[in-house]
Design a protein around this motif. Structure first.
Motif, mmCIF file in Angstrom:
data_model
loop_
_atom_site.group_PDB
_atom_site.id
_atom_site.type_symbol
_atom_site.label_atom_id
_atom_site.label_comp_id
_atom_site.label_asym_id
_atom_site.label_seq_id
_atom_site.Cartn_x
_atom_site.Cartn_y
_atom_site.Cartn_z
ATOM 1 N N LEU A 15 0.849 -1.188 0.000
ATOM 2 C CA LEU A 15 0.000 0.000 0.000
ATOM 3 C C LEU A 15 0.881 1.233 0.000
ATOM 4 N N GLN B 202 0.811 5.701 -0.891
ATOM 5 C CA GLN B 202 0.017 6.879 -1.210
ATOM 6 C C GLN B 202 0.275 7.319 -2.640
ATOM 7 N N SER C 93 -3.633 6.228 -8.770
ATOM 8 C CA SER C 93 -4.662 5.256 -8.396
ATOM 9 C C SER C 93 -4.890 4.246 -9.516
ATOM 10 N N GLU D 65 -3.098 0.776 -9.672
ATOM 11 C CA GLU D 65 -3.463 -0.327 -8.787
ATOM 12 C C GLU D 65 -3.714 -1.603 -9.546
ATOM 13 N N THR E 225 -1.450 -1.393 -4.191
ATOM 14 C CA THR E 225 -2.619 -0.586 -3.852
ATOM 15 C C THR E 225 -2.174 0.848 -3.645
ATOM 16 N N SER F 280 -3.367 4.595 -2.498
ATOM 17 C CA SER F 280 -4.399 5.363 -1.809
ATOM 18 C C SER F 280 -4.303 6.829 -2.211
#
Length: 123
Positions: free
Chosen positions: A11, A13, A90, A93, A120, A122
């Motif tokens: 994950l 940002q 994004s 992903e 992923t 965010s």
């Protein structure tokens, strides 16, 4: 006789970076070498798409949607392929898969897939 293991997902940002690794190994311990390799990705509900590829010469090609942001490379021993991903969005992903043509001293040249690693992003 050759396994590809994809690691490095996680994950992050938006705007961040990740480095994926694709490590090849031989269960028999025989000599092998990655001749050419590529990273693909697959988002939920979408088809798997080519992200980047690299030849044994080191020449690389990139999908337009990652040019300037992603870099594919391999180590000098030609048993690991990397995908450096910067400025992640994004839309980046998905599950990232390594695919490689690997020459093996016993089984010759075959095509292999890694198991995939999830990225992923965010917002």
């Amino acid at each position: 006789q050759v396994q590809l293991v994809d690691t490095g997902g996680g994950l992050v940002q938006a705007g961040g970076s990740l480095t994926l690794s694709c490590a090849a190994s031989s269960s028999s311990g025989s000599v092998f070498r990655i001749n050419q390799a590529a990273w693909y990705r697959q988002a939920p509900g979408k088809q798997r798409e080519l992200v980047a590829s690299i030849r044994g010469s080191g020449s690389a090609n990139y999908a337009d949607f990652v040019k300037g942001r992603f870099t594919i490379s391999s180590n000098n021993f030609a048993n690991t392929v990397y995908l450096q991903m910067n400025s992640l969005k994004s839309e980046d992903e998905g599950v990232y898969y390594c695919n490689a043509d690997v020459w093996h001293a016993v089984s010759g040249t075959r095509n292999y897939w890694g198991q995939g690693t999830q990225v992923t992003v965010s917002s």
